[in-house]
Design a protein around this motif. Structure first.
Motif, PDB file in Angstrom:
ATOM      1  N   SER A 135       0.681  -1.264   0.258  1.00  0.00           N
ATOM      2  CA  SER A 135      -0.091  -0.149   0.080  1.00  0.00           C
ATOM      3  C   SER A 135       0.781   1.094  -0.107  1.00  0.00           C
ATOM      4  N   GLU A 136       2.149   1.368   0.247  1.00  0.00           N
ATOM      5  CA  GLU A 136       3.271   2.144   0.022  1.00  0.00           C
ATOM      6  C   GLU A 136       3.888   1.741  -0.362  1.00  0.00           C
ATOM      7  N   PRO A 137       5.144   2.507  -1.211  1.00  0.00           N
ATOM      8  CA  PRO A 137       6.010   2.504  -1.595  1.00  0.00           C
ATOM      9  C   PRO A 137       7.374   1.195  -0.947  1.00  0.00           C
ATOM     10  N   LEU A 138       8.148   0.615  -1.363  1.00  0.00           N
ATOM     11  CA  LEU A 138       9.399   0.184  -0.124  1.00  0.00           C
ATOM     12  C   LEU A 138      10.461   1.263   0.001  1.00  0.00           C
ATOM     13  N   PHE A 139      10.379   1.597  -1.528  1.00  0.00           N
ATOM     14  CA  PHE A 139      12.305   2.096  -1.210  1.00  0.00           C
ATOM     15  C   PHE A 139      12.193   3.495  -1.868  1.00  0.00           C
ATOM     16  N   LEU A 140      12.728   4.090  -1.114  1.00  0.00           N
ATOM     17  CA  LEU A 140      13.075   6.409  -0.829  1.00  0.00           C
ATOM     18  C   LEU A 140      11.875   7.096  -0.319  1.00  0.00           C
ATOM     19  N   ASN A 141      12.286   8.227  -0.020  1.00  0.00           N
ATOM     20  CA  ASN A 141      11.396   8.425   0.232  1.00  0.00           C
ATOM     21  C   ASN A 141      10.705   9.921  -0.796  1.00  0.00           C
ATOM     22  N   SER A 142      10.358  10.443  -0.520  1.00  0.00           N
ATOM     23  CA  SER A 142       9.564  11.394  -2.080  1.00  0.00           C
ATOM     24  C   SER A 142       9.775  12.993  -0.915  1.00  0.00           C
TER      25      SER A 142
END
Length: 307
Positions: A135-142
């Motif tokens: 449900s949320e990306p696993l890599f890097l912040n936005s």
């Protein structure tokens, strides 16, 4: 459920995939691969993203057969996450075996649907990793896009705020179709002019990262013959909601910068060291389509590790 399938890439498949993504890496070039210093592969090799696109297609079939699409929708698992380590190369004419392990679903602390994946070439391990739906990306912040200004107004192949290199590409259906064909996939599952169907596959925009990285290296004066670089791992998160909104000829702004551990050893340096790059794919209204950590190492370093 457990699945193993076998395929073979020809040199034509390699050429079609690299032409569709503007990948001018000498490792894939049938005419110039021999110019690479100490090239041990004795011929052109498949593209990393080409192989990952094949895996994407195999997993899509797997999901449909296992009736997992409703599970993905009900838990709003909108992010496709790929993490792969490259163990060996795959050449034209070699058998490629994709092995997908049974799905694992965990509902806590956040829902995750995952599969381990192994790829072998003529019986030898070539790639190992997993795909996870989250449900949320696993890599890097936005990153804070507001600091970068209007990307459409920035010059292609320029450096912008925060030390990012900008490469602008366009989402053309013809290139996406050719890329699918080069990856041994059925283009009609994604594109049909008579039905007004345009669905870009997950790995196609990500595959344009290779072109962006090569352009960045070229601008830095990197010597592709004397200091060849190879992928060691990919970590990629793709927002399927943004992907579904893509239309033909939409601009894709690819932003790349060295990770903190690679900032002093960027392309163009003569030192032999591994490199990690933080990469982002931005589409209309500064929406983040994908984020990726792309790791490379000089071929010289790989050969030394093998003794």
């Amino acid at each position: 459920m457990y699945e193993i399938s076998s395929d073979v890439f020809s040199q034509l498949h390699i050429d079609v995939a690299r032409n569709a993504t503007d990948d001018f890496n000498l490792f894939h070039d049938n005419k110039h691969w021999h110019k690479i210093k100490d090239n041990p592969f004795q011929g052109p090799i498949t593209l990393g993203f080409q192989l990952e696109s094949l895996i994407e297609g195999k997993l899509a079939d797997f999901r449909r057969t296992a009736d997992e699409l409703d599970l993905i929708g009900s838990h709003q698992l909108n992010f496709s996450n790929y993490q792969f380590s490259f163990a060996n190369v795959i050449k034209a004419g070699q058998f490629v075996e994709v092995e997908i392990k049974p799905s694992q679903f965990k509902d806590s602390p956040t829902p995750v649907l995952s599969n381990r994946i192994m790829v072998k070439s003529d019986g030898n391990l070539a790639l190992l990793g997993y795909k996870k739906e989250t449900s949320e990306p696993l890599f890097l912040n936005s990153p804070n896009f507001s600091d970068w200004g209007d990307l459409a107004a920035q010059a292609d192949r320029s450096y912008i705020g925060g030390g990012y290199f900008l490469k602008r590409k366009f989402m053309t259906t013809s290139n996406a179709k050719n890329f699918l064909c080069g990856c041994l996939r059925d283009q009609t599952e994604y594109f049909d002019e008579l039905q007004d169907k345009v669905i870009f596959p997950e790995m196609f925009p990500c595959a344009l990262l290779s072109s962006a990285l090569l352009e960045k290296a070229k601008k830095k004066g990197h010597d592709f013959e004397k200091n060849p670089m190879v992928y060691t791992s990919h970590k990629i998160s793709i927002d399927r909601r943004q992907l579904s909104e893509l239309k033909s000829n939409d601009a894709l702004h690819i932003l790349i910068k060295p990770a903190d551990n690679s900032a002093e050893h960027d392309f163009g340096e003569s030192s032999t060291t591994a490199l990690d790059y933080e990469c982002y794919g931005v589409v209309s209204q500064s929406a983040l389509l994908f984020r990726a950590i792309i790791s490379l190492a000089p071929l010289e370093l790989i050969l030394k590790s093998l003794g």
